[in-house]
Design an enzyme around this catalytic site. Structure first.
Site, PDB file in Angstrom:
ATOM      1  N   GLU A  19       1.171  -0.823  -0.146  1.00 47.01           N
ATOM      2  CA  GLU A  19      -0.092   0.386   0.321  1.00 47.01           C
ATOM      3  C   GLU A  19       0.870   0.762   0.539  1.00 47.01           C
ATOM      4  OE1 GLU A  19      -2.647   0.317   2.983  1.00 47.01           O
ATOM      5  OE2 GLU A  19      -3.430  -1.572   2.579  1.00 47.01           O
TER       6      GLU A  19
ATOM      7  N   ASP B 219       6.984   2.736 -28.104  1.00 46.93           N
ATOM      8  CA  ASP B 219       7.080   1.611 -26.807  1.00 46.93           C
ATOM      9  C   ASP B 219       8.114   0.113 -27.586  1.00 46.93           C
ATOM     10  OD1 ASP B 219       6.442  -0.437 -24.994  1.00 46.93           O
ATOM     11  OD2 ASP B 219       4.321  -0.139 -25.645  1.00 46.93           O
ATOM     12  N   SER B 220       7.802  -0.326 -27.972  1.00 42.27           N
ATOM     13  CA  SER B 220       8.459  -1.681 -28.144  1.00 42.27           C
ATOM     14  C   SER B 220       9.417  -1.067 -29.556  1.00 42.27           C
ATOM     15  CB  SER B 220       7.234  -2.861 -28.846  1.00 42.27           C
ATOM     16  OG  SER B 220       6.773  -2.527 -30.216  1.00 42.27           O
TER      17      SER B 220
ATOM     18  N   ARG C 253      -0.684  -1.996 -40.238  1.00 43.96           N
ATOM     19  CA  ARG C 253      -0.896  -3.232 -38.494  1.00 43.96           C
ATOM     20  C   ARG C 253      -1.296  -4.758 -38.293  1.00 43.96           C
ATOM     21  NH1 ARG C 253       1.151  -1.538 -33.579  1.00 43.96           N
ATOM     22  NH2 ARG C 253       1.271   1.072 -34.568  1.00 43.96           N
TER      23      ARG C 253
ATOM     24  N   GLY D 142       9.359  -1.186 -32.904  1.00 47.03           N
ATOM     25  CA  GLY D 142       9.348  -2.069 -33.639  1.00 47.03           C
ATOM     26  C   GLY D 142       8.767  -1.246 -35.103  1.00 47.03           C
TER      27      GLY D 142
ATOM     28  N   LYS E 197       1.278   2.241 -43.130  1.00 47.41           N
ATOM     29  CA  LYS E 197       1.711   1.100 -43.284  1.00 47.41           C
ATOM     30  C   LYS E 197       0.174   0.425 -42.835  1.00 47.41           C
ATOM     31  CE  LYS E 197       2.187   0.961 -37.637  1.00 47.41           C
ATOM     32  NZ  LYS E 197       1.634   3.077 -37.785  1.00 47.41           N
TER      33      LYS E 197
ATOM     34  N   ARG F 211      -2.865   6.447 -24.540  1.00 47.33           N
ATOM     35  CA  ARG F 211      -3.355   5.572 -25.919  1.00 47.33           C
ATOM     36  C   ARG F 211      -4.707   4.697 -25.797  1.00 47.33           C
ATOM     37  NH1 ARG F 211       2.030   2.897 -26.179  1.00 47.33           N
ATOM     38  NH2 ARG F 211       2.228   2.568 -23.527  1.00 47.33           N
TER      39      ARG F 211
END
Length: 310
Positions: free
Chosen positions: A36, A220-221, A192, A223, A190, A93
């Protein structure tokens, strides 16, 4: 004015306080045995204008709870105004329903921050500008474009830069910087196939022989950016650099970028750098502390924040 630093990015909070020539307020934010969060402010805040600096980055939920409980502690301590300074706004996001029976978590987080006692919010480069409307209190959304434009002008002097948007959704962000630099703009189209996997399909614009600079808000990743860089090089680009506002860089993202065709990834310090980021040969950070410090000063003195970017 008082500045309270939570635990997500203390170096940035210290830099902001130094820019304002005031010490950080004395506070302790710790965990009980069952994890906590417990917050205690060790200074009188009655009637004070208090700014709480906390990015809701990894671990997102822990950092969010720290922010909420700190705001509650300040409200119960009779602070006159509480302003969370959230350089990176987690859950941004999730700003719309992506499918049936899915949440709009950005709105939920906005409600939580407001109910915790916040009177206004200061943040930077929200994933979607309309998230400001999720709050029922004033929100100042600082753009990173002036910071990036100045750095690009300095680093790419004598070269032939071209601004690139990594997807159609980021065109507005990239166009703002292209206009500031008076240079050309290209767009990567692109497709996805599934979450976390992107495939570059087409490049709109002539990039052959140009020093391409990809502009994005979150990495983030990594890629998408690595695939985009490879596509640009295959189309004849001389080099590919990347400027991103928030370096989430989860999992093996840093290693992926280090092995890619990206010459340099420039991120801000809205999220504290990990050891991998500090050691990477092609990742660097720009400090947003001077920008945040000036914005905090103007909010405290009831001056215009938007004129910072005129």
């Amino acid at each position: 004015m008082k500045i309270v630093a939570c635990n997500s990015n203390r170096p940035l909070a210290e830099a902001v306080a130094a820019g304002l020539n005031i010490p950080l307020a004395k506070a302790s934010i710790r965990r009980f045995a069952d994890m906590e969060v417990f917050v205690e402010i060790h200074e009188n805040v009655r009637g004070e204008d208090v700014f709480v600096i906390q990015s809701t980055s990894y671990p997102t939920n822990d950092n969010l709870m720290e922010l909420l409980i700190t705001c509650d502690a300040l409200r119960r301590g009779s602070a006159r105004r509480i302003t969370p300074v959230i350089p990176y706004f987690g859950y941004a996001r999730q700003d719309r329903k992506s499918g049936p029976r899915t949440p709009i978590s950005a709105k939920l987080v906005a409600n939580l921050i407001t109910e915790a006692g916040a009177n206004r919010v200061l943040t930077m480069d929200l994933h979607a500008g309309q998230i400001q409307g999720f709050f029922d209190i004033p929100v100042d959304n600082l753009p990173a474009a002036p910071l990036f434009s100045a750095d690009i002008t300095e680093r790419f002097a004598g070269r032939d830069p071209m601004i690139v948007s990594p997807d159609v959704g980021g065109v507005l962000r990239a166009r703002i910087i292209a206009r500031r630099l008076n240079t050309d703009l290209a767009i990567i189209d692109k497709r996805r196939e599934r979450a976390g996997v992107s495939e570059v399909m087409n490049i709109i614009g002539e990039v052959e022989g140009r020093d391409c600079i990809i502009i994005d808000d979150i990495v983030d990743s990594g890629g998408t950016l690595c695939n985009a860089a490879e596509a640009l090089i295959n189309e004849g680009a001389r080099s590919v650099s990347v400027y991103v506002s928030h370096g989430v860089l989860s999992g093996g993202a840093v290693a992926r970028i280090a092995a890619s065709k990206i010459e340099m990834l420039t991120i801000t310090d809205s999220i504290a750098a990990t050891e991998a980021v500090r050691l990477a040969h092609n990742v660097r950070q720009l400090s947003i502390a001077p920008l945040l410090a000036e914005a905090v000063r103007r909010i405290s003195t009831e001056s215009s924040v938007s004129s910072l970017f005129d």
